[in-house]
Design an enzyme around this catalytic site. Structure first.
Site, PDB file in Angstrom:
ATOM      1  N   HIS A  28       0.945  -1.285   0.270  1.00 12.34           N
ATOM      2  CA  HIS A  28       0.074   0.007   0.092  1.00 12.34           C
ATOM      3  C   HIS A  28       0.960   1.370   0.034  1.00 12.34           C
ATOM      4  O   HIS A  28       0.643   2.108  -0.820  1.00 12.34           O
ATOM      5  CB  HIS A  28      -0.907  -0.057   1.134  1.00 12.34           C
ATOM      6  CG  HIS A  28      -1.677   1.142   1.434  1.00 12.34           C
ATOM      7  ND1 HIS A  28      -3.122   1.365   1.236  1.00 12.34           N
ATOM      8  CD2 HIS A  28      -1.259   2.468   1.835  1.00 12.34           C
ATOM      9  CE1 HIS A  28      -3.385   2.550   1.493  1.00 12.34           C
ATOM     10  NE2 HIS A  28      -2.378   3.244   1.840  1.00 12.34           N
ATOM     11  N   GLU A  29       1.779   1.254   0.845  1.00 12.46           N
ATOM     12  CA  GLU A  29       2.837   2.512   0.949  1.00 12.46           C
ATOM     13  C   GLU A  29       3.727   2.513  -0.435  1.00 12.46           C
ATOM     14  O   GLU A  29       3.990   3.686  -0.950  1.00 12.46           O
ATOM     15  CB  GLU A  29       3.664   2.244   2.108  1.00 12.46           C
ATOM     16  CG  GLU A  29       2.873   2.298   3.398  1.00 12.46           C
ATOM     17  CD  GLU A  29       1.994   3.466   3.547  1.00 12.46           C
ATOM     18  OE1 GLU A  29       2.195   4.590   3.131  1.00 12.46           O
ATOM     19  OE2 GLU A  29       1.143   3.268   4.280  1.00 12.46           O
ATOM     20  N   HIS A  33       1.547   4.258  -2.827  1.00 14.16           N
ATOM     21  CA  HIS A  33       1.567   5.806  -2.742  1.00 14.16           C
ATOM     22  C   HIS A  33       2.909   6.360  -3.352  1.00 14.16           C
ATOM     23  O   HIS A  33       2.788   7.461  -4.150  1.00 14.16           O
ATOM     24  CB  HIS A  33       1.594   6.264  -1.306  1.00 14.16           C
ATOM     25  CG  HIS A  33       0.384   6.194  -0.584  1.00 14.16           C
ATOM     26  ND1 HIS A  33      -0.610   6.693  -1.149  1.00 14.16           N
ATOM     27  CD2 HIS A  33      -0.139   5.615   0.445  1.00 14.16           C
ATOM     28  CE1 HIS A  33      -1.729   6.700  -0.300  1.00 14.16           C
ATOM     29  NE2 HIS A  33      -1.496   5.942   0.583  1.00 14.16           N
ATOM     30  N   GLU A  89      -6.197   6.890  -1.181  1.00 13.37           N
ATOM     31  CA  GLU A  89      -6.217   6.018  -0.367  1.00 13.37           C
ATOM     32  C   GLU A  89      -6.820   4.630  -0.909  1.00 13.37           C
ATOM     33  O   GLU A  89      -6.303   3.524  -0.891  1.00 13.37           O
ATOM     34  CB  GLU A  89      -6.839   6.059   0.786  1.00 13.37           C
ATOM     35  CG  GLU A  89      -6.055   7.000   2.111  1.00 13.37           C
ATOM     36  CD  GLU A  89      -4.662   6.220   2.611  1.00 13.37           C
ATOM     37  OE1 GLU A  89      -4.689   5.162   2.785  1.00 13.37           O
ATOM     38  OE2 GLU A  89      -3.718   7.097   2.486  1.00 13.37           O
TER      39      GLU A  89
END
Length: 309
Positions: A136-137, A140, A221
Site C-alpha cells: 500500500h505504501e 503511494h 487511499e
C-alpha cells in the site's frame, strides 16, 4: 495567483481608500503584496524541500540501517520484495516507536522515498499482512502520491499562516482609509466591493485548502489499496491488516495532525473518518475502514472466482 491576490488585494483596498479630498492617493507602493508573496514563496519552497525530513523528525522515526531483531529483518526483506514487485528503488526504511499500528510513506518520488512503520504494526501483523501494508505504501510512492501530498501539505500550511498574519493585521486596524470622505460614491463602492471580496477570500482560503487536501487524501487511499493488492496479488491479506489496525482504537501519539493524511489509517481516531457522504467527505482524511475492507474482500472473492475456487 492566490498569494498575489491576498497581498496585492490588500494594497488595492488601501490605495483606493487613501485618496484625499483632492484625489491624491496617500498609499503608493504595494508593499503588502510584495512582502506576502515573497514570504509565501520562501515558506513554500522551504516546506517543500524539507517536508519529508520534517515529517519523519516530527514522528520520531529512526532509520533501520543495520537490522538487529527478527521484526526489523523481516521488515527490510518485505520492503525489498515489494520494491521489486513495484519496479522501484528500495526506499529508506524507518521505525516509529509507537505501540499503535500504523504506517506512512513520504518523499518526492520513487528515487527519494521513505517508508515508516510503527513498532506496534510489526508486533500485530504477520508477514503476509505486513506485505499488504508495505505494498500500500509502495503504491503511494509509485503513484507519486507522496509528492502530491507533500506539496499540498506545504501549500496548506503557508496559506493558513498567511491568512493568520493578515487577519491579525486587520484586527489591529491595518486598513485605515484616508480623508476621502468627500469623493464620489462610485470610488467608495469599488473600495467596498474589493474589500468584501478580499475578506471572503481571506476567511475561506484556509478552509477550502484543507478540504481539498482531505478530498485528495481519501481518493488516493482507495487507489493505493487497489494498487497494493495488485502488487501482492493478495487483497485478503491487506484487508485483514486493515481490520487489525482498525481494532486498535488508541491514537498514534507520535503522528501529528498536520501529517495524519499520510498514514494508512487515521492516527487520531476521529469519528468523521468512520462514515462516508455529507460532512465526512469534506472533513475526513481517510475513507471509512469498513468500506476499504469490503472492497478488498470483494477483490479477493473475484480473484478466487476467476481461479475456479
Amino acid at each position: 495567483m492566490f498569494f498575489a491576490w491576498i497581498g496585492f488585494g490588500a494594497d488595492l483596498v488601501l490605495y483606493l481608500g487613501s485618496h484625499d479630498a483632492y484625489g491624491t492617493p496617500g498609499y503608493r507602493f504595494p508593499w503588502i503584496g510584495v512582502i506576502s508573496t515573497g514570504i509565501a514563496l520562501i515558506a513554500t519552497w522551504n516546506a517543500w524541500s524539507r517536508g519529508p525530513r520534517q515529517v519523519l523528525a516530527a514522528a520520531g522515526a529512526r532509520e533501520v540501517e543495520n537490522p538487529q531483531s527478527f521484526e526489523e529483518k523481516q521488515l527490510v526483506n518485505v520492503v525489498e520484495e515489494m520494491s521489486i514487485a513495484a519496479g522501484l528503488p528500495r526506499p529508506r526504511i524507518y521505525i516509529v516507536e509507537d505501540e499503535d499500528p500504523n504506517a506512512f510513506a513520504t518523499g518526492y518520488g520513487p528515487e527519494q522515498a521513505s517508508v515508516a512503520v510503527t513498532r506496534g504494526l510489526l508486533k500485530v501483523l504477520n508477514r503476509e499482512e505486513l506485505q499488504g501494508v508495505i505494498a500500500h505504501e509502495m503504491a503511494h510512492v509509485r503513484n507519486f502520491d507522496v509528492r502530491l501530498m507533500t506539496m499540498i501539505a506545504a501549500l496548506v500550511g503557508v496559506i493558513v499562516l498567511l491568512s493568520d498574519v493578515l487577519g491579525r493585521f486587520l484586527r489591529h486596524g491595518g486598513l485605515r482609509f484616508g480623508g476621502g470622505r468627500g469623493k464620489k460614491g462610485g470610488a467608495g463602492a469599488i473600495v467596498i466591493v474589493v474589500l468584501v471580496l478580499w475578506l471572503i477570500t481571506l476567511i475561506l482560503a484556509p478552509l477550502i485548502t484543507r478540504l481539498m487536501a482531505m478530498a485528495v487524501s481519501r481518493n488516493r487511499e482507495y487507489l493505493a489499496d487497489a494498487t497494493g493488492a495488485e502488487l501482492t496479488r493478495n487483497p485478503a491479506a491487506l484487508a485483514e491488516a486493515l481490520r487489525k489496525i482498525e481494532g486498535h482504537v488508541a491514537p498514534t501519539k507520535s503522528i501529528r495532525r498536520s501529517t495524519a493524511h499520510l498514514c494508512i489509517a487515521d492516527p487520531l481516531g476521529r469519528a468523521v473518518n468512520a462514515k462516508e457522504g455529507g460532512l465526512s467527505n469534506l472533513f475526513g482524511t481517510h475513507p471509512p475502514m469498513p468500506k476499504r475492507i469490503a472492497r478488498l474482500r470483494g477483490m479477493a472473492f473475484q480473484q478466487l472466482k476467476a481461479a475456479g475456487q
